[in-house]
Design a protein around this motif. Structure first.
Motif, short mmCIF file in Angstrom:
data_model
loop_
_atom_site.label_atom_id
_atom_site.label_comp_id
_atom_site.label_asym_id
_atom_site.label_seq_id
_atom_site.Cartn_x
_atom_site.Cartn_y
_atom_site.Cartn_z
N HIS A 14 0.85 -1.20 0.00
CA HIS A 14 0.00 0.00 0.00
C HIS A 14 0.88 1.25 0.00
O HIS A 14 0.63 2.21 -0.74
CB HIS A 14 -0.95 0.01 1.20
CG HIS A 14 -1.79 1.23 1.27
ND1 HIS A 14 -2.85 1.47 0.40
CD2 HIS A 14 -1.70 2.33 2.06
CE1 HIS A 14 -3.37 2.65 0.68
NE2 HIS A 14 -2.69 3.20 1.68
N ALA A 15 1.93 1.24 0.82
CA ALA A 15 2.84 2.39 0.87
C ALA A 15 3.55 2.58 -0.47
O ALA A 15 3.69 3.71 -0.94
CB ALA A 15 3.86 2.20 2.00
N GLU A 17 2.43 1.60 -3.46
CA GLU A 17 1.40 2.06 -4.40
C GLU A 17 1.13 3.55 -4.28
O GLU A 17 0.97 4.24 -5.28
CB GLU A 17 0.07 1.34 -4.13
CG GLU A 17 -0.18 0.14 -4.92
CD GLU A 17 -1.57 -0.44 -4.64
OE1 GLU A 17 -2.00 -1.24 -5.48
OE2 GLU A 17 -2.20 -0.14 -3.62
N THR A 18 1.03 4.02 -3.08
CA THR A 18 0.63 5.41 -2.85
C THR A 18 1.81 6.38 -2.81
O THR A 18 1.62 7.57 -2.60
CB THR A 18 -0.17 5.53 -1.53
OG1 THR A 18 0.64 5.08 -0.44
CG2 THR A 18 -1.47 4.73 -1.60
N ASN A 20 4.16 6.50 -0.60
CA ASN A 20 4.48 6.90 0.77
C ASN A 20 5.85 6.31 1.15
O ASN A 20 5.95 5.31 1.86
CB ASN A 20 3.39 6.43 1.73
CG ASN A 20 3.57 6.98 3.12
OD1 ASN A 20 4.63 7.45 3.50
ND2 ASN A 20 2.51 6.91 3.91
N ASP A 56 7.72 6.23 -8.70
CA ASP A 56 6.55 7.05 -8.42
C ASP A 56 6.40 8.16 -9.46
O ASP A 56 5.29 8.50 -9.85
CB ASP A 56 6.66 7.64 -7.01
CG ASP A 56 5.33 8.13 -6.48
OD1 ASP A 56 4.31 7.45 -6.72
OD2 ASP A 56 5.31 9.18 -5.84
N GLY A 61 0.16 6.69 -9.71
CA GLY A 61 -1.15 6.04 -9.68
C GLY A 61 -1.09 4.55 -9.95
O GLY A 61 -2.12 3.93 -10.22
N ARG A 63 -0.81 0.51 -9.40
CA ARG A 63 -1.44 -0.37 -8.43
C ARG A 63 -0.86 -1.77 -8.58
O ARG A 63 -0.35 -2.13 -9.65
CB ARG A 63 -2.95 -0.37 -8.60
CG ARG A 63 -3.44 -0.86 -9.92
CD ARG A 63 -4.90 -0.49 -10.19
NE ARG A 63 -5.34 -0.99 -11.46
CZ ARG A 63 -4.99 -0.51 -12.65
NH1 ARG A 63 -4.17 0.51 -12.73
NH2 ARG A 63 -5.43 -1.05 -13.76
#
Length: 124
Positions: A14-15, A17-18, A20, A56, A61, A63
């Motif tokens: 998740h990190a 993907e986003t 972060n 990134d 965006g 996934r």
């Protein structure tokens, strides 16, 4: 125990993907070793974070479509397809596999397997 490893996997991807990167850094153990089949060299956490920042920018965006996640001794194995849209509007899809070792809720080792020819379109 498997739930802990799978929680680390879910938080990590998740990190990623986003974008972060600070969270990715927290999930890696300080001395984690990151290895890729295409370079056959070990990266430090800092080197890997630099690559993730680049990714990134190249594939915002993106996934990770998880196709399989399994518990292995000391960690997890995940197969996924990285999906996104390139700057020219072309759809991007790249199958990959990671094998991670986890200790105390942090990734200590990550091995990534992917086709470098598919990844090369990100550098174009």
């Amino acid at each position: 125990m498997d739930d802990d490893k799978f929680d680390v996997a879910a938080r990590f991807f998740h990190a990623v993907e986003t974008g972060n990167i600070d969270e990715v850094a927290r999930i890696y153990a300080p001395q984690a070793r990151i290895w890729h089949n295409f370079s056959r060299r070990v990266q430090t956490v800092e080197e890997n974070l630099k690559v993730l920042r680049w990714m990134d920018r190249k594939l915002p965006g993106r996934r990770y479509e998880v196709t399989r996640r399994l518990s292995i001794p000391g960690g997890f194995m995940q197969q996924h397809v990285v999906r996104g849209t390139l700057a020219d509007g072309t759809d991007f899809a790249m199958p990959a596999c990671v094998v991670c070792l986890v200790e105390d809720g942090r990734i200590t080792s990550l091995e990534e397997y992917l086709d470098p020819a598919q990844a090369a379109v990100l550098s174009a």
